[in-house]
Write an enzyme that holds these catalytic residues in place. Structure first.
Site, PDB file in Angstrom:
ATOM      1  N   LYS A   1     -10.324  -1.538   6.766  1.00 18.50           N
ATOM      2  CA  LYS A   1     -10.110   0.018   7.247  1.00 18.50           C
ATOM      3  C   LYS A   1     -11.332   0.774   6.640  1.00 18.50           C
ATOM      4  O   LYS A   1     -11.151   1.800   5.632  1.00 18.50           O
ATOM      5  CB  LYS A   1      -8.722   0.452   6.456  1.00 18.50           C
ATOM      6  N   ILE A   2     -12.428   0.470   6.836  1.00 20.79           N
ATOM      7  CA  ILE A   2     -13.602   0.945   6.366  1.00 20.79           C
ATOM      8  C   ILE A   2     -13.996   2.424   7.285  1.00 20.79           C
ATOM      9  O   ILE A   2     -14.002   2.137   8.521  1.00 20.79           O
ATOM     10  CB  ILE A   2     -15.032   0.049   6.469  1.00 20.79           C
TER      11      ILE A   2
END
Ligand SMILES: Cc1ncc(COP(=O)(O)O)c(C=O)c1O
Length: 317
Positions: free
Chosen positions: A155-156
């Protein structure tokens, strides 16, 4: 109702929570985030935070990928979040957005020799997709970012440009949501959701190696299908054309819940109406997510409201 934040180790009204314009994460996407639901339980006058430990475990994985060192354990992150929700003054369902980020105010692409920080925002979230009536989707012309490029499991923040390109293309073409394929043409996921299909009576979802985010809603649905309906989920690569001939299809995600897909690329899925298994899973999921099923109490983190946060920051130790 004003929104609230935790920033620089302090609780404060959102209007007072500011970061500098040179913050590294703003320029290079060097951050990772979570989206967590806190549902208001009016019967017991409290919030129920759904699978918060699992969200923070995933976020700490993203931190490892980005070499962000936070001085907090999963338990401490849950406590900080609970305190923010308790004191937010809300008495309704809220959405929690934690963000771990490279906070140095400096120019230069890298992960090393930078400071790290952590913030949380509590806000309300309007319905993300029309989960009640179902959505129209399309295959995106954009391909899903690969694990060899920006690991999707983290979840960058930077990788969400990929989702944003696909979402806006879909929306401008009159669809509600995009489905992205991997570089080798297999189905990966929606711009902000995982995807499931029912084909030949089997429940199928793309496997983690197809560059999906390993969704907490996805995992919840897999467990509910098994425990409550006796249905096993097959995790495997899925061809685009399998979606077209599927009996049912749906998205899963914290923002979207279980959202039936009625149409993909102008082809009706099954009857073009919400499928029977999708409807059952949707009902089961909503009950569990709202904290109403004691069988899944391990997934609930109850939080009772306290006096709201005032102006003037409250530092924590
Ligand atoms: C790209 C993407 N896929 C899938 C998901 C679903 O994950 P979860 O169910 O943990 O919210 C999300 C939402 O966080 C997402 O942004």
């Amino acid at each position: 109702m004003p929104d609230y934040a935790f920033l620089h180790k302090q609780f404060m009204p959102l209007s007072e929570a500011k970061i500098g314009v040179l913050t590294h994460a703003l320029h290079y996407g060097t951050a990772c985030f979570e989206g967590i639901r806190a549902n208001w339980d009016s019967e017991h006058d409290r919030f129920c935070l759904f699978r918060i430990q699992d969200h923070y475990k995933r976020m700490l994985g993203g931190c490892r990928l980005l070499r962000i060192n936070l001085p907090y354990s999963v338990d401490k992150l849950c406590q900080l979040t609970a305190e923010l929700v308790e004191r937010s003054g809300h008495r309704e369902d809220v959405y929690i957005r934690p963000l771990a980020y490279k906070s140095s105010e400096t120019v230069g692409v890298r992960l090393h020799k930078l400071e790290d920080d952590f913030l949380i925002v509590v806000t309300t979230l309007p319905p993300y997709l029309d989960s009640e009536n179902g959505v129209r989707s399309c295959i995106s012309s954009w391909r899903r970012v690969d694990d060899t490029m920006i690991p999707p499991r983290g979840k960058i923040c930077g990788s969400y440009v990929n989702s944003a390109l696909a979402k806006t293309e879909a929306w401008e073409n009159g669809f509600d949501e995009a489905i992205l394929l991997t570089q080798d043409g297999h189905v990966s996921e929606g711009s902000g959701e995982n995807i499931f299909l029912i084909l030949g009576g089997k429940l199928i979802t793309p496997s983690p190696s197809d560059n999906i985010i390993i969704g907490i809603t996805r995992d919840t649905v897999i467990k509910l299908a098994k425990n409550e309906l006796g249905i096993d989920t097959i995790e495997r690569s899925v061809d685009r054309s399998e979606l077209y001939v599927a009996e049912e299809c749906f998205f899963t995600g914290t923002a979207a819940n279980v959202a039936p897909i009625l149409e993909i690329d102008h082809r009706p899925i099954g009857t073009g109406k919400i499928g029977k298994t999708t409807a059952k899973l949707q009902k089961l999921f909503v009950e569990v997510m709202l904290g109403r099923n004691p069988k899944y109490a391990d997934w609930y983190y109850p939080v009772s409201p306290k006096a709201p946060i005032q102006s003037g920051h409250n530092r924590i130790s």
